[in-house]
Design a protein around this motif. Structure first.
Motif, PDB file in Angstrom:
ATOM      1  N   GLN A  51       0.821  -1.217   0.000  1.00 22.18           N
ATOM      2  CA  GLN A  51       0.000   0.000   0.000  1.00 22.18           C
ATOM      3  C   GLN A  51       0.856   1.269   0.000  1.00 22.18           C
ATOM      4  O   GLN A  51       0.334   2.355  -0.242  1.00 22.18           O
ATOM      5  CB  GLN A  51      -0.934   0.030   1.212  1.00 22.18           C
ATOM      6  CG  GLN A  51      -2.024  -1.026   1.143  1.00 22.18           C
ATOM      7  CD  GLN A  51      -2.938  -0.912   2.342  1.00 22.18           C
ATOM      8  OE1 GLN A  51      -2.641  -1.450   3.406  1.00 22.18           O
ATOM      9  NE2 GLN A  51      -4.023  -0.179   2.204  1.00 22.18           N
ATOM     10  N   CYS A  95     -10.622  -0.182   3.771  1.00 26.92           N
ATOM     11  CA  CYS A  95      -9.190  -0.218   3.458  1.00 26.92           C
ATOM     12  C   CYS A  95      -8.729   1.192   3.127  1.00 26.92           C
ATOM     13  O   CYS A  95      -9.451   1.923   2.453  1.00 26.92           O
ATOM     14  CB  CYS A  95      -8.985  -1.135   2.250  1.00 26.92           C
ATOM     15  SG  CYS A  95      -7.282  -1.255   1.709  1.00 26.92           S
ATOM     16  N   HIS A 137      -6.839  -9.323   6.599  1.00 29.08           N
ATOM     17  CA  HIS A 137      -6.923  -8.298   5.551  1.00 29.08           C
ATOM     18  C   HIS A 137      -5.520  -7.892   5.077  1.00 29.08           C
ATOM     19  O   HIS A 137      -5.256  -7.804   3.873  1.00 29.08           O
ATOM     20  CB  HIS A 137      -7.692  -7.093   6.112  1.00 29.08           C
ATOM     21  CG  HIS A 137      -7.787  -5.922   5.197  1.00 29.08           C
ATOM     22  ND1 HIS A 137      -8.962  -5.518   4.607  1.00 29.08           N
ATOM     23  CD2 HIS A 137      -6.847  -5.049   4.756  1.00 29.08           C
ATOM     24  CE1 HIS A 137      -8.737  -4.459   3.849  1.00 29.08           C
ATOM     25  NE2 HIS A 137      -7.457  -4.147   3.926  1.00 29.08           N
ATOM     26  N   HIS A 141      -3.321  -8.529   1.468  1.00 25.01           N
ATOM     27  CA  HIS A 141      -2.611  -7.523   0.666  1.00 25.01           C
ATOM     28  C   HIS A 141      -1.275  -8.073   0.159  1.00 25.01           C
ATOM     29  O   HIS A 141      -0.867  -7.788  -0.972  1.00 25.01           O
ATOM     30  CB  HIS A 141      -2.326  -6.268   1.492  1.00 25.01           C
ATOM     31  CG  HIS A 141      -3.429  -5.248   1.487  1.00 25.01           C
ATOM     32  ND1 HIS A 141      -3.931  -4.688   0.334  1.00 25.01           N
ATOM     33  CD2 HIS A 141      -4.112  -4.664   2.499  1.00 25.01           C
ATOM     34  CE1 HIS A 141      -4.883  -3.806   0.645  1.00 25.01           C
ATOM     35  NE2 HIS A 141      -5.014  -3.783   1.953  1.00 25.01           N
TER      36      HIS A 141
HETATM   37 NI    NI Z   1      -6.286  -2.662   3.109  1.00 23.59          NI
END
Ligand code: NI
Length: 172
Positions: A51, A95, A137, A141
């Protein structure tokens, strides 16, 4: 420490499988420090390295299940693996890469994760409810999975506010 920008849904970096961390060096420490700061600044509960554009298996999760009067704290997980799951929960998930949108996702109620810390030491940590959801979660990713791909469906603002999704979850 420095804030890093958060990659948004639609960027292909979110759909790639991350490589294991093999060097427990200053660069990893810097990445984790930056991820902690970025997570806190964004007021989130979890953040994975992809991310912030880094395809390595590292995540940070905010442990919010703390005794009354104590502050939530951030857990750093390097090369995390789920080793045990128990129970189930169905609920809204969001998210930082998908701002403002939530979907119904089924997750275990309790999860045990084996990981390494920033120095390479192995440890196990348990997560309950929101923390269990977060562990799953964030590890998703690392495997290129965004929750929108596994949500049974996305929720409207009205459903979120009214909590009407709960009736559906109970019917299962
Ligand atoms: Ni996320």
């Amino acid at each position: 420490m420095a804030l890093r920008s958060i990659v948004l849904e639609g960027d292909s970096v979110l759909h790639k499988t991350c490589r294991p961390v093999t060097k427990f060096d200053d660069r990893l420490a810097q990445l984790l420090d930056d991820m902690r700061e970025t997570l806190s600044e964004a007021d989130g509960v979890g953040l994975a390295a992809p991310q912030v554009g880094v395809l390595r298996r590292a995540v940070v999760v905010l442990e919010t299940n703390v005794p009354e009067g104590e502050e939530p704290y951030i857990i750093e997980l390097v090369n995390p693996e789920v080793v045990a799951c128990e129970g189930g929960q169905e609920g809204p998930e969001g998210c930082l890469s998908v701002p403002g949108r939530f979907g119904l996702v089924r997750r275990p109620m309790d999860v045990t994760v084996r990981a390494q810390d920033r120095h390479g030491n192995e440890f196990e940590v348990k997560g309950h409810e929101l923390t269990a959801r977060c562990f799953c979660h964030e590890i998703d990713h690392l495997n290129g999975i965004v929750f929108t791909e596994i949500a049974s469906r996305m929720l409207t603002d009205e459903e979120l506010e009214s909590g009407s999704w709960q009736d559906e979850a109970e019917e299962e």
